[in-house]
Design a protein around this motif. Structure first.
Motif, PDB file in Angstrom:
ATOM      1  N   THR A  67      24.491  28.124 -29.628  1.00  0.00           N
ATOM      2  CA  THR A  67      24.187  27.661 -30.977  1.00  0.00           C
ATOM      3  C   THR A  67      23.528  26.282 -30.913  1.00  0.00           C
ATOM      4  O   THR A  67      23.968  25.416 -30.146  1.00  0.00           O
ATOM      5  CB  THR A  67      25.473  27.572 -31.817  1.00  0.00           C
ATOM      6  OG1 THR A  67      26.101  28.843 -31.847  1.00  0.00           O
ATOM      7  CG2 THR A  67      25.165  27.151 -33.247  1.00  0.00           C
ATOM      8  N   LEU A  74      28.420  33.164 -38.452  1.00  0.00           N
ATOM      9  CA  LEU A  74      28.038  32.880 -37.071  1.00  0.00           C
ATOM     10  C   LEU A  74      29.220  32.948 -36.107  1.00  0.00           C
ATOM     11  O   LEU A  74      29.021  33.102 -34.897  1.00  0.00           O
ATOM     12  CB  LEU A  74      27.412  31.482 -36.978  1.00  0.00           C
ATOM     13  CG  LEU A  74      26.069  31.264 -37.685  1.00  0.00           C
ATOM     14  CD1 LEU A  74      25.682  29.793 -37.592  1.00  0.00           C
ATOM     15  CD2 LEU A  74      24.991  32.137 -37.058  1.00  0.00           C
ATOM     16  N   LEU A  75      30.449  32.819 -36.612  1.00  0.00           N
ATOM     17  CA  LEU A  75      31.618  32.757 -35.742  1.00  0.00           C
ATOM     18  C   LEU A  75      31.913  34.119 -35.125  1.00  0.00           C
ATOM     19  O   LEU A  75      31.741  35.161 -35.773  1.00  0.00           O
ATOM     20  CB  LEU A  75      32.841  32.274 -36.526  1.00  0.00           C
ATOM     21  CG  LEU A  75      32.710  30.925 -37.241  1.00  0.00           C
ATOM     22  CD1 LEU A  75      34.037  30.554 -37.878  1.00  0.00           C
ATOM     23  CD2 LEU A  75      32.231  29.845 -36.291  1.00  0.00           C
ATOM     24  N   ASP A  76      32.400  34.101 -33.891  1.00  0.00           N
ATOM     25  CA  ASP A  76      32.783  35.362 -33.247  1.00  0.00           C
ATOM     26  C   ASP A  76      34.184  35.759 -33.694  1.00  0.00           C
ATOM     27  O   ASP A  76      34.773  35.144 -34.592  1.00  0.00           O
ATOM     28  CB  ASP A  76      32.675  35.250 -31.720  1.00  0.00           C
ATOM     29  CG  ASP A  76      33.632  34.208 -31.131  1.00  0.00           C
ATOM     30  OD1 ASP A  76      34.588  33.803 -31.824  1.00  0.00           O
ATOM     31  OD2 ASP A  76      33.427  33.803 -29.971  1.00  0.00           O
ATOM     32  N   ASP A  77      34.744  36.793 -33.073  1.00  0.00           N
ATOM     33  CA  ASP A  77      36.037  37.325 -33.501  1.00  0.00           C
ATOM     34  C   ASP A  77      37.179  36.333 -33.291  1.00  0.00           C
ATOM     35  O   ASP A  77      38.253  36.504 -33.862  1.00  0.00           O
ATOM     36  CB  ASP A  77      36.355  38.612 -32.739  1.00  0.00           C
ATOM     37  CG  ASP A  77      35.483  39.781 -33.169  1.00  0.00           C
ATOM     38  OD1 ASP A  77      34.809  39.644 -34.220  1.00  0.00           O
ATOM     39  OD2 ASP A  77      35.468  40.810 -32.472  1.00  0.00           O
ATOM     40  N   ARG A  78      36.953  35.309 -32.477  1.00  0.00           N
ATOM     41  CA  ARG A  78      37.998  34.310 -32.234  1.00  0.00           C
ATOM     42  C   ARG A  78      37.840  33.066 -33.102  1.00  0.00           C
ATOM     43  O   ARG A  78      38.687  32.173 -33.062  1.00  0.00           O
ATOM     44  CB  ARG A  78      38.005  33.897 -30.763  1.00  0.00           C
ATOM     45  CG  ARG A  78      38.352  35.040 -29.812  1.00  0.00           C
ATOM     46  CD  ARG A  78      38.304  34.597 -28.369  1.00  0.00           C
ATOM     47  NE  ARG A  78      36.955  34.197 -27.975  1.00  0.00           N
ATOM     48  CZ  ARG A  78      36.648  33.663 -26.791  1.00  0.00           C
ATOM     49  NH1 ARG A  78      37.611  33.456 -25.902  1.00  0.00           N
ATOM     50  NH2 ARG A  78      35.400  33.331 -26.499  1.00  0.00           N
ATOM     51  N   LEU A 131      31.836  29.361 -32.249  1.00  0.00           N
ATOM     52  CA  LEU A 131      30.391  29.492 -32.258  1.00  0.00           C
ATOM     53  C   LEU A 131      29.921  29.928 -30.867  1.00  0.00           C
ATOM     54  O   LEU A 131      30.497  29.509 -29.854  1.00  0.00           O
ATOM     55  CB  LEU A 131      29.732  28.162 -32.602  1.00  0.00           C
ATOM     56  CG  LEU A 131      29.807  27.692 -34.059  1.00  0.00           C
ATOM     57  CD1 LEU A 131      29.276  26.261 -34.150  1.00  0.00           C
ATOM     58  CD2 LEU A 131      29.023  28.611 -34.972  1.00  0.00           C
ATOM     59  N   PRO A 132      28.897  30.738 -30.778  1.00  0.00           N
ATOM     60  CA  PRO A 132      28.335  31.066 -29.457  1.00  0.00           C
ATOM     61  C   PRO A 132      27.881  29.786 -28.763  1.00  0.00           C
ATOM     62  O   PRO A 132      27.396  28.849 -29.412  1.00  0.00           O
ATOM     63  CB  PRO A 132      27.150  31.977 -29.798  1.00  0.00           C
ATOM     64  CG  PRO A 132      27.458  32.523 -31.158  1.00  0.00           C
ATOM     65  CD  PRO A 132      28.224  31.448 -31.868  1.00  0.00           C
ATOM     66  N   ARG A 152      31.712  25.111 -29.970  1.00  0.00           N
ATOM     67  CA  ARG A 152      30.734  25.888 -29.194  1.00  0.00           C
ATOM     68  C   ARG A 152      31.382  26.363 -27.900  1.00  0.00           C
ATOM     69  O   ARG A 152      31.346  25.681 -26.880  1.00  0.00           O
ATOM     70  CB  ARG A 152      29.506  25.044 -28.905  1.00  0.00           C
ATOM     71  CG  ARG A 152      28.656  24.794 -30.141  1.00  0.00           C
ATOM     72  CD  ARG A 152      27.514  23.850 -29.851  1.00  0.00           C
ATOM     73  NE  ARG A 152      26.667  23.714 -31.028  1.00  0.00           N
ATOM     74  CZ  ARG A 152      26.959  22.949 -32.060  1.00  0.00           C
ATOM     75  NH1 ARG A 152      28.071  22.249 -32.071  1.00  0.00           N
ATOM     76  NH2 ARG A 152      26.145  22.889 -33.103  1.00  0.00           N
ATOM     77  N   ALA A 175      41.968  31.693 -29.645  1.00  0.00           N
ATOM     78  CA  ALA A 175      41.420  32.248 -30.886  1.00  0.00           C
ATOM     79  C   ALA A 175      41.947  31.449 -32.066  1.00  0.00           C
ATOM     80  O   ALA A 175      42.913  31.861 -32.728  1.00  0.00           O
ATOM     81  CB  ALA A 175      41.806  33.720 -31.018  1.00  0.00           C
TER      82      ALA A 175
END
Length: 408
Positions: free
Chosen positions: A129, A118-122, A125-126, A155, A218
């Motif tokens: 979520t 679920l985690l983005d590139d950094r 969490l969006p 988040r 990040a």
């Protein structure tokens, strides 16, 4: 280093033009970088049948004692950078995944992988979520946050920065850091920030320094490595609230003699060949030990003076010269200079700096001068600046004020 073959004696011999082979080698190894030392050890081990590299005892990266060949602190191995363990996790997310899977109940390990997906590139969490998370993922999310750098799996960016600030404040950073990130994020960098937070320029600059140097957008980026690509020369760790300095010697690195070969009964010619290699091996082990001892002692004195800098950053830096350290250790200043030159120190919080950063003129005084002249009520003259700084307990000469005021 007070031994009969220490750097102080080596310097004296150098001055008289009678430097011995061992003393010259000691001077060379003191000024060598860790990468050069590693390369030299590998070459000597390959060329000397008596010299062996066994299992290391401590981690090359953080100096923690290894358990089963692995570091329980940073999940690295004790091997050198030339031969990294192919089984070790080289990616920060992989390390977090393995550590978090060990924290969840048996049979729920795949939930950790689901959270990481679920985690983005950094590593965030969006923002949309669900909060709280689905019950099945709650334990896995908690495990990931416990295993990862602060701010991971928050988040959105704001929540991540607040979590990072809270962690640093809990470990000694100014409370203002958390206030700024939690309540004044949009005003950071604006000229009226100090009036909104009711803080002095010095306090504001100290907090902003923590934000600039210790917080990151990040916290767990994709494919981020676990640290520098070359092991540090010396490590400063926090143990039970105290700063402890470690520099790894030959025993820590697993470098020693082949006991079977050294004890073998040989004819005189073969014994002479072996004894020459034994002497060479002992010389290398001695040099590595003296290098580690000198680095440890020099760094320990510097850290004793610069504890505030190590814990809180540039605003707490104090003036320190190599000659002052040499006087405290009973060494020649050139020995300290050789040990500091090119060396790298790993500090708590995964900060890696040149060892020379612990020395020099006071960064705190430099920052105080700049803040004073950038304030709403700057001094009219350098002499006035000296007086106002002295009232704060910062004593600098007028010409020093002029230099700090005009240099970047």
């Amino acid at each position: 280093m007070e031994g009969a073959h220490g750097p102080a004696l080596a310097h004296g011999l150098e001055q008289h033009g009678t430097l011995s082979v061992v003393a010259r080698q000691l001077l060379d190894v003191l000024t060598a970088t860790q990468a050069d030392v590693d390369a030299g050890v590998e070459a000597r081990v390959a060329a000397n049948p008596v010299l062996v590299r066994g299992s290391p005892r401590r981690c090359r990266w953080c100096a923690s004692a290894l358990r089963g060949g692995r570091c329980p602190t940073c999940s690295g191995s004790g091997v050198d950078v030339q031969s990294l363990d192919p089984a070790s996790p080289v990616d920060a997310r992989e390390r977090v995944r393995l550590d978090a899977r060990a924290l969840v109940p048996h049979g729920r390990e795949d939930d950790v992988d689901a959270v990481l997906a679920l985690l983005d590139d950094r590593g965030l969490l969006p923002p949309d979520t669900p909060d709280p998370p689905p019950p099945r993922l709650a334990a896995a999310l908690a495990a990931v946050r416990a295993s990862a750098p602060p701010g991971t799996a928050a988040r959105g960016l704001h929540a991540s920065l607040v979590a990072q600030a809270a962690r640093h404040v809990a470990h000694g950073a100014p409370d203002l850091v958390l206030v700024l990130l939690r309540d004044h994020l949009a005003r950071l960098g604006t000229p009226d920030l100090a009036t909104h937070v009711d803080a002095t320029p010095d306090a504001l600059e100290a907090a902003m320094h923590v934000i600039r140097t210790r917080l990151t957008p990040a916290p767990l980026p994709v494919a981020a490595r676990d640290g520098p690509t070359t092991p540090p020369d010396v490590v400063v760790r926090e143990v039970a609230g105290r700063l402890v300095v470690d520099a790894l010697g030959p025993d820590d690195l697993g470098i020693g003699l082949d006991d079977e070969l050294t004890a073998l009964a040989l004819d005189p010619a073969a014994a002479a060949w072996r004894d020459a290699h034994v002497a060479d091996a002992h010389r290398l082990i001695y040099l590595l030990g003296r290098r580690a001892d000198t680095l440890r002692r020099v760094t320990a004195v510097a850290v004793d003076v610069q504890e505030g800098f190590v814990r809180h950053g540039r605003s707490a830096h104090r003036p320190l010269t190599r000659a002052q350290v040499a006087d405290r250790l009973g060494l020649h200043a050139s020995t300290v200079s050789r040990a500091v030159s090119g060396a790298v120190v790993a500090l708590p919080g995964r900060r890696v700096l040149p060892l020379a950063a612990l020395f020099g003129t006071s960064q705190a005084a430099r920052d105080a001068v700049r803040s004073l002249f950038a304030s709403d009520d700057p001094p009219r003259t350098d002499a006035e600046a000296c007086a106002r700084l002295a009232s704060r307990g910062i004593h600098v000469a007028r010409r020093t004020v002029a230099k700090y005021r005009t240099t970047p």
